[in-house]
Design an enzyme around this catalytic site. Structure first.
Site, PDB file in Angstrom:
ATOM      1  N   THR A 232     -37.806 -14.750   0.888  1.00  0.00           N
ATOM      2  CA  THR A 232     -37.657 -14.633  -0.573  1.00  0.00           C
ATOM      3  C   THR A 232     -38.689 -13.641  -1.099  1.00  0.00           C
ATOM      4  O   THR A 232     -38.972 -13.610  -2.285  1.00  0.00           O
ATOM      5  CB  THR A 232     -37.866 -15.991  -1.287  1.00  0.00           C
ATOM      6  OG1 THR A 232     -39.165 -16.495  -0.939  1.00  0.00           O
ATOM      7  CG2 THR A 232     -36.816 -17.008  -0.913  1.00  0.00           C
ATOM      8  N   ARG A 234     -39.603  -9.717   0.125  1.00  0.00           N
ATOM      9  CA  ARG A 234     -39.028  -8.385  -0.036  1.00  0.00           C
ATOM     10  C   ARG A 234     -38.166  -8.069   1.181  1.00  0.00           C
ATOM     11  O   ARG A 234     -38.544  -8.381   2.308  1.00  0.00           O
ATOM     12  CB  ARG A 234     -40.124  -7.300  -0.163  1.00  0.00           C
ATOM     13  CG  ARG A 234     -40.806  -7.241  -1.522  1.00  0.00           C
ATOM     14  CD  ARG A 234     -39.881  -6.761  -2.651  1.00  0.00           C
ATOM     15  NE  ARG A 234     -40.556  -6.719  -3.934  1.00  0.00           N
ATOM     16  CZ  ARG A 234     -40.565  -7.720  -4.831  1.00  0.00           C
ATOM     17  NH1 ARG A 234     -39.900  -8.833  -4.587  1.00  0.00           N
ATOM     18  NH2 ARG A 234     -41.201  -7.583  -5.968  1.00  0.00           N
ATOM     19  N   ASP A 258     -33.121 -14.097  -0.112  1.00  0.00           N
ATOM     20  CA  ASP A 258     -32.934 -13.826  -1.543  1.00  0.00           C
ATOM     21  C   ASP A 258     -33.160 -12.340  -1.809  1.00  0.00           C
ATOM     22  O   ASP A 258     -33.003 -11.881  -2.934  1.00  0.00           O
ATOM     23  CB  ASP A 258     -33.938 -14.658  -2.357  1.00  0.00           C
ATOM     24  CG  ASP A 258     -33.736 -14.532  -3.858  1.00  0.00           C
ATOM     25  OD1 ASP A 258     -32.579 -14.713  -4.302  1.00  0.00           O
ATOM     26  OD2 ASP A 258     -34.708 -14.230  -4.583  1.00  0.00           O
ATOM     27  N   HIS A 295     -31.517 -12.061  -5.247  1.00  0.00           N
ATOM     28  CA  HIS A 295     -32.849 -11.897  -5.844  1.00  0.00           C
ATOM     29  C   HIS A 295     -32.978 -12.713  -7.145  1.00  0.00           C
ATOM     30  O   HIS A 295     -33.244 -12.171  -8.224  1.00  0.00           O
ATOM     31  CB  HIS A 295     -33.151 -10.412  -6.111  1.00  0.00           C
ATOM     32  CG  HIS A 295     -34.616 -10.117  -6.104  1.00  0.00           C
ATOM     33  ND1 HIS A 295     -35.152  -9.002  -5.504  1.00  0.00           N
ATOM     34  CD2 HIS A 295     -35.679 -10.793  -6.621  1.00  0.00           C
ATOM     35  CE1 HIS A 295     -36.466  -9.004  -5.652  1.00  0.00           C
ATOM     36  NE2 HIS A 295     -36.801 -10.083  -6.329  1.00  0.00           N
ATOM     37  N   ALA A 297     -34.827 -15.765  -7.092  1.00  0.00           N
ATOM     38  CA  ALA A 297     -35.868 -16.797  -6.926  1.00  0.00           C
ATOM     39  C   ALA A 297     -36.756 -16.916  -8.168  1.00  0.00           C
ATOM     40  O   ALA A 297     -37.273 -17.982  -8.471  1.00  0.00           O
ATOM     41  CB  ALA A 297     -36.708 -16.500  -5.690  1.00  0.00           C
TER      42      ALA A 297
HETATM   43  P1  NAD Z   1     -50.116 -12.945  -3.591  1.00  0.00           P
HETATM   44  O1  NAD Z   1     -50.770 -11.620  -3.699  1.00  0.00           O
HETATM   45  O2  NAD Z   1     -50.683 -14.106  -4.350  1.00  0.00           O
HETATM   46  O3  NAD Z   1     -50.049 -13.389  -2.050  1.00  0.00           O
HETATM   47  C1  NAD Z   1     -49.695 -12.520  -1.011  1.00  0.00           C
HETATM   48  C2  NAD Z   1     -50.406 -13.001   0.248  1.00  0.00           C
HETATM   49  O4  NAD Z   1     -49.961 -12.181   1.344  1.00  0.00           O
HETATM   50  C3  NAD Z   1     -51.941 -12.864   0.169  1.00  0.00           C
HETATM   51  O5  NAD Z   1     -52.553 -14.088   0.510  1.00  0.00           O
HETATM   52  C4  NAD Z   1     -52.241 -11.786   1.187  1.00  0.00           C
HETATM   53  O6  NAD Z   1     -53.494 -11.982   1.825  1.00  0.00           O
HETATM   54  C5  NAD Z   1     -51.087 -11.967   2.165  1.00  0.00           C
HETATM   55  N1  NAD Z   1     -50.930 -10.846   3.074  1.00  0.00           N
HETATM   56  C6  NAD Z   1     -51.293  -9.552   2.889  1.00  0.00           C
HETATM   57  N2  NAD Z   1     -51.035  -8.850   3.999  1.00  0.00           N
HETATM   58  C7  NAD Z   1     -50.503  -9.712   4.896  1.00  0.00           C
HETATM   59  C8  NAD Z   1     -50.046  -9.582   6.240  1.00  0.00           C
HETATM   60  N3  NAD Z   1     -50.119  -8.408   6.882  1.00  0.00           N
HETATM   61  N4  NAD Z   1     -49.566 -10.672   6.848  1.00  0.00           N
HETATM   62  C9  NAD Z   1     -49.527 -11.872   6.226  1.00  0.00           C
HETATM   63  N5  NAD Z   1     -49.957 -12.062   4.964  1.00  0.00           N
HETATM   64  C10 NAD Z   1     -50.436 -10.986   4.308  1.00  0.00           C
HETATM   65  O7  NAD Z   1     -48.593 -12.700  -3.963  1.00  0.00           O
HETATM   66  P2  NAD Z   1     -47.510 -13.783  -4.431  1.00  0.00           P
HETATM   67  O8  NAD Z   1     -47.552 -13.934  -5.910  1.00  0.00           O
HETATM   68  O9  NAD Z   1     -47.633 -14.989  -3.574  1.00  0.00           O
HETATM   69  O10 NAD Z   1     -46.157 -13.014  -4.086  1.00  0.00           O
HETATM   70  C11 NAD Z   1     -45.800 -12.690  -2.751  1.00  0.00           C
HETATM   71  C12 NAD Z   1     -44.584 -11.779  -2.749  1.00  0.00           C
HETATM   72  O11 NAD Z   1     -43.448 -12.494  -3.219  1.00  0.00           O
HETATM   73  C13 NAD Z   1     -44.676 -10.577  -3.711  1.00  0.00           C
HETATM   74  O12 NAD Z   1     -45.375  -9.499  -3.122  1.00  0.00           O
HETATM   75  C14 NAD Z   1     -43.228 -10.245  -3.934  1.00  0.00           C
HETATM   76  O13 NAD Z   1     -42.828  -9.288  -2.972  1.00  0.00           O
HETATM   77  C15 NAD Z   1     -42.490 -11.555  -3.660  1.00  0.00           C
HETATM   78  N6  NAD Z   1     -41.818 -12.091  -4.874  1.00  0.00           N
HETATM   79  C16 NAD Z   1     -40.464 -12.335  -4.831  1.00  0.00           C
HETATM   80  C17 NAD Z   1     -39.803 -12.838  -5.961  1.00  0.00           C
HETATM   81  C18 NAD Z   1     -38.312 -13.143  -5.974  1.00  0.00           C
HETATM   82  O14 NAD Z   1     -37.732 -13.354  -7.053  1.00  0.00           O
HETATM   83  N7  NAD Z   1     -37.630 -13.207  -4.841  1.00  0.00           N
HETATM   84  C19 NAD Z   1     -40.531 -13.082  -7.133  1.00  0.00           C
HETATM   85  C20 NAD Z   1     -41.913 -12.841  -7.137  1.00  0.00           C
HETATM   86  C21 NAD Z   1     -42.542 -12.343  -6.004  1.00  0.00           C
END
Ligand code: NAD
Length: 330
Positions: A232, A234, A258, A295, A297
């Site tokens: 969910t 990217r 998603d 998309h 979520a």
């Molecule tokens: P966040 O920045 O709070 O958390 C991201 C985490 O990923 C961090 O803890 C970071 O250390 C970790 N990370 C970085 N590089 C990494 C790697 N190589 N391997 C493993 N982990 C790694 O972000 P968030 O708010 O939790 O959002 C995460 C992602 O969710 C966003 O970047 C976005 O792409 C996606 N998202 C999707 C939707 C949707 O509707 N489907 C909505 C919002 C966000």
């Protein structure tokens, strides 16, 4: 500020219009995406407001900067769809909404897992046709299973809380360990160990150079339990062609997504009367053990309200010459 709002949907208009009152901003809604062809629409606007399905590349940025735009307000957390270096070079400030509702995304992730596992989408259709057979509807108990969480930031940790509540153990992988995950009994490990020992694997890291295709053939070969794979976050975190092979070879037990690598040509529109030209998503849709949502979520009332509020606050702070906390730099 005069804001040119791209790929406007009815739900965007509803929540942004509610938050507009009391501000001096003016929004013009465009249904089109922002790109080199539509950039001309931004003439005379101070800011553009875009979502994840707008690929804001260098050429588009140079065009809109030329038309007088000073800021790009992303109404999303992820920033992978904008050339941040190009924006910086053109003197444009970029803002995002870092955390509009981690629970919204985490809850949709759980919904995908439960639906895919207990096949409620199939049962719903069957019952509507007076078919009360239970054949092929067998799932497994989620309780007691090991859930691999890749990325334990805001959404990842909210997802861990839900899965702990369902009686799962947590295998976590993230270069930065989250204390809350450890406190709830989650165990950090190397990615290979997580892949080998999880029954469900869920992606919650951002899309970056290092995470592109983090799930590819090599990663799939390390999966021992034919796990359920959930994305969910990217689309490009998974190599779709490799995942299709993994599903065919039963190395991946089932897939819930998603997000999709080529989603900007498909998602957020009604294509029911059109031929889908993308063969990979068509192949995915043909599997009985694949569940796809478009998309959505983030799509809760709370999240939409927060997105509108934070986006407009970002632009108000920028207009007032303040340091904007949610500014994104290259
Ligand atoms: P966040 O920045 O709070 O958390 C991201 C985490 O990923 C961090 O803890 C970071 O250390 C970790 N990370 C970085 N590089 C990494 C790697 N190589 N391997 C493993 N982990 C790694 O972000 P968030 O708010 O939790 O959002 C995460 C992602 O969710 C966003 O970047 C976005 O792409 C996606 N998202 C999707 C939707 C949707 O509707 N489907 C909505 C919002 C966000």
């Amino acid at each position: 500020m005069k804001i040119a709002f791209f790929t406007a949907k009815s739900y965007d208009k509803y929540y942004f219009n509610q938050q507009l009152s009391g501000t001096s901003h003016e929004i013009t809604y465009f249904e089109d995406a922002l790109n080199t062809e539509t950039a001309v629409l931004t003439r005379g606007f101070d800011a553009v407001c875009v979502f994840v399905n707008n690929q804001v590349d260098r050429e588009t940025i140079e065009l809109i900067a030329g038309y007088g735009v000073k800021a790009v307000a992303l109404r999303s957390a992820g920033v992978n769809n904008i050339d941040l270096q190009a924006a910086d070079d053109a003197g444009l400030h970029v803002f995002r909404v870092p955390a509009y509702s981690p629970e919204a995304v985490a809850e949709h992730t759980a919904a995908l897992i439960l639906t895919l596992n207990r096949k409620t989408h199939k049962a719903y259709n069957r019952v509507r046709e007076n078919n009360f057979s239970l054949e092929s509807l067998t799932g497994f108990n989620i309780h007691g299973k090991a859930v691999g969480v890749i990325g334990t930031g805001k959404i990842g940790v909210a997802f861990c809380r839900i899965m702990r509540g369902m009686g799962c153990t947590i295998n976590a992988f993230d270069p930065w360990q989250n204390e809350e995950v450890i406190e709830m009994g989650g165990k950090y490990m190397e990615l290979d160990e997580l892949l080998a020992n999880s029954n469900i694997i869920s992606l919650h890291c951002p899309l970056m150079h290092e995470t592109k295709h983090i799930i590819d053939k090599q990663a799939i070969d390390k999966m021992n339990n034919s796990p359920m794979l959930i994305n969910t976050s990217r689309g490009a975190l998974i190599n779709t062609a490799d995942v299709i092979e993994g599903l065919k070879e039963k190395k991946i037990g089932s897939l819930g997504i998603d997000v999709y690598e080529q989603e900007e040509h498909i998602f957020f529109q009604d294509l029911s009367e059109q031929v889908i030209e993308d063969d990979e998503i068509a192949r995915l849709m043909a599997f009985p053990n694949v569940l796809i949502t478009g998309h959505q979520a983030f799509l809760t009332k709370e999240a939409l309200n927060e997105i509108a509020k934070t986006t407009l606050n970002n632009l108000s702070a920028f207009e007032a010459g303040e340091e904007v906390e949610n500014r994104v730099r290259p």
